[in-house]
Design a protein around this motif. Structure first.
Motif, mmCIF file in Angstrom:
data_model
loop_
_atom_site.group_PDB
_atom_site.id
_atom_site.type_symbol
_atom_site.label_atom_id
_atom_site.label_comp_id
_atom_site.label_asym_id
_atom_site.label_seq_id
_atom_site.Cartn_x
_atom_site.Cartn_y
_atom_site.Cartn_z
ATOM 1 N N ALA A 286 45.438 37.174 35.545
ATOM 2 C CA ALA A 286 46.642 36.729 36.252
ATOM 3 C C ALA A 286 46.323 35.827 37.444
ATOM 4 N N GLY A 287 45.059 35.640 37.742
ATOM 5 C CA GLY A 287 44.649 34.834 38.892
ATOM 6 C C GLY A 287 43.702 35.608 39.790
ATOM 7 N N ILE A 288 43.344 35.010 40.899
ATOM 8 C CA ILE A 288 42.428 35.639 41.849
ATOM 9 C C ILE A 288 43.208 36.649 42.689
ATOM 10 N N ILE A 289 42.662 37.884 42.803
ATOM 11 C CA ILE A 289 43.328 38.888 43.638
ATOM 12 C C ILE A 289 42.322 39.477 44.626
ATOM 13 N N THR A 290 42.841 39.850 45.784
ATOM 14 C CA THR A 290 42.034 40.508 46.813
ATOM 15 C C THR A 290 42.487 41.948 46.904
ATOM 16 N N ILE A 291 41.529 42.857 46.877
ATOM 17 C CA ILE A 291 41.821 44.286 46.981
ATOM 18 C C ILE A 291 41.274 44.783 48.316
ATOM 19 N N MET A 292 42.138 45.444 49.079
ATOM 20 C CA MET A 292 41.751 46.071 50.347
ATOM 21 C C MET A 292 42.071 47.559 50.241
ATOM 22 N N ALA A 293 41.617 48.331 51.218
ATOM 23 C CA ALA A 293 41.879 49.770 51.223
ATOM 24 C C ALA A 293 43.384 50.024 51.163
ATOM 25 N N GLY A 294 43.785 51.026 50.390
ATOM 26 C CA GLY A 294 45.182 51.392 50.278
ATOM 27 C C GLY A 294 45.975 50.572 49.280
ATOM 28 N N HIS A 295 45.302 49.742 48.505
ATOM 29 C CA HIS A 295 45.983 48.905 47.509
ATOM 30 C C HIS A 295 46.705 49.792 46.504
ATOM 31 N N THR A 296 47.819 49.317 46.027
ATOM 32 C CA THR A 296 48.588 50.050 45.025
ATOM 33 C C THR A 296 47.792 50.170 43.724
ATOM 34 N N ALA A 297 48.096 51.172 42.934
ATOM 35 C CA ALA A 297 47.417 51.382 41.655
ATOM 36 C C ALA A 297 47.602 50.163 40.757
ATOM 37 N N LEU A 298 46.556 49.854 40.003
ATOM 38 C CA LEU A 298 46.572 48.636 39.193
ATOM 39 C C LEU A 298 45.524 48.749 38.098
ATOM 40 N N ILE A 299 45.850 48.252 36.930
ATOM 41 C CA ILE A 299 44.878 48.045 35.860
ATOM 42 C C ILE A 299 45.103 46.630 35.357
ATOM 43 N N THR A 300 44.036 45.833 35.297
ATOM 44 C CA THR A 300 44.172 44.458 34.838
ATOM 45 C C THR A 300 42.892 43.991 34.163
ATOM 46 N N LYS A 301 43.016 42.933 33.411
ATOM 47 C CA LYS A 301 41.881 42.338 32.707
ATOM 48 C C LYS A 301 41.192 41.337 33.628
ATOM 49 N N GLU B 184 40.286 48.599 37.547
ATOM 50 C CA GLU B 184 41.256 49.668 37.785
ATOM 51 C C GLU B 184 41.212 50.056 39.253
ATOM 52 N N VAL B 185 42.392 50.128 39.870
ATOM 53 C CA VAL B 185 42.526 50.550 41.260
ATOM 54 C C VAL B 185 43.328 51.840 41.273
ATOM 55 N N SER B 186 42.781 52.882 41.932
ATOM 56 C CA SER B 186 43.524 54.141 42.078
ATOM 57 C C SER B 186 42.970 54.912 43.269
ATOM 58 N N ALA B 187 43.840 55.289 44.182
ATOM 59 C CA ALA B 187 43.519 56.163 45.314
ATOM 60 C C ALA B 187 42.212 55.794 46.017
ATOM 61 N N ASN B 188 42.123 54.585 46.516
ATOM 62 C CA ASN B 188 40.948 54.098 47.244
ATOM 63 C C ASN B 188 39.660 54.121 46.431
ATOM 64 N N LEU B 189 39.796 54.024 45.123
ATOM 65 C CA LEU B 189 38.655 53.861 44.228
ATOM 66 C C LEU B 189 38.955 52.669 43.327
ATOM 67 N N VAL B 190 38.042 51.713 43.314
ATOM 68 C CA VAL B 190 38.175 50.550 42.440
ATOM 69 C C VAL B 190 37.013 50.588 41.462
ATOM 70 N N SER B 191 37.335 50.564 40.186
ATOM 71 C CA SER B 191 36.318 50.601 39.134
ATOM 72 C C SER B 191 36.402 49.333 38.311
ATOM 73 N N VAL B 192 35.243 48.730 38.063
ATOM 74 C CA VAL B 192 35.154 47.550 37.215
ATOM 75 C C VAL B 192 34.249 47.899 36.043
ATOM 76 N N ILE B 193 34.737 47.653 34.848
ATOM 77 C CA ILE B 193 33.928 47.746 33.642
ATOM 78 C C ILE B 193 33.816 46.317 33.127
ATOM 79 N N ALA B 194 32.664 45.713 33.334
ATOM 80 C CA ALA B 194 32.471 44.305 33.005
ATOM 81 C C ALA B 194 31.807 44.136 31.645
ATOM 82 N N ASP B 195 32.186 43.061 30.944
ATOM 83 C CA ASP B 195 31.511 42.726 29.690
ATOM 84 C C ASP B 195 30.049 42.369 29.970
#
Length: 143
Positions: free
Chosen positions: A30-45, A70-81
């Motif tokens: 969807a474009g470039i996004i910046t994630i900071m502490a407290g970001h809303t939950a999100l799952i994206t490609k 994936e963003v959830s409760a101050n944890l951001v997880s990336v599963i990269a190809d």
């Protein structure tokens, strides 16, 4: 730490990054996004590009060719190809990988051609990111 969150970046190559960060910038479908502490939950490609990470006032760069974020409760997880730290990018290795992929692609085997195409795209992306990092460091770019 206040205003930080846990970031984990995994790929088939292993654990690429794990730690508390202030912010990170991600290339997504969807474009470039910046994630900071407290970001809303999100799952994206994720799309191919560079993840920029700010940790303890320092910037770090990781090249990815795609995957999921994936963003959830101050944890951001990336599963990269595929993912590689910018400091691990080596001109000679990239050139050799690009040459090998082009040779394999030319052999016309359907399976090998698909694998070689993927390796070629990783090499080209790594080369682009490496050149962009050199320019950013010369200019002293900030977030």
């Amino acid at each position: 730490m206040a205003n930080t969150y846990k970031l984990d970046i995994l790929s088939p190559e292993g654990n690429i990054f794990s730690g508390d960060v202030t912010l990170a910038v991600f290339p997504t479908a969807a474009g470039i996004i910046t994630i900071m502490a407290g970001h809303t939950a999100l799952i994206t490609k994720l799309s191919g590009g560079e993840i920029e990470i700010e940790q303890n006032g320092e910037r770090k760069f990781i090249t990815v060719t795609g995957g999921f974020l994936e963003v959830s409760a101050n944890l951001v997880s990336v599963i990269a190809d595929f993912a590689i730290r910018s400091e691990d990018i080596d001109d000679e290795k990239i050139a050799a990988a690009k040459k090998y992929a082009e040779e394999q692609k030319a052999k016309k085997s359907k399976v090998m051609s698909e694998i070689a195409e993927r390796e070629l795209q990783k090499a080209i992306l790594s080369m682009k990111i490496m050149e962009n990092n050199k320019l950013k460091r010369k200019k002293g770019a900030k977030f």
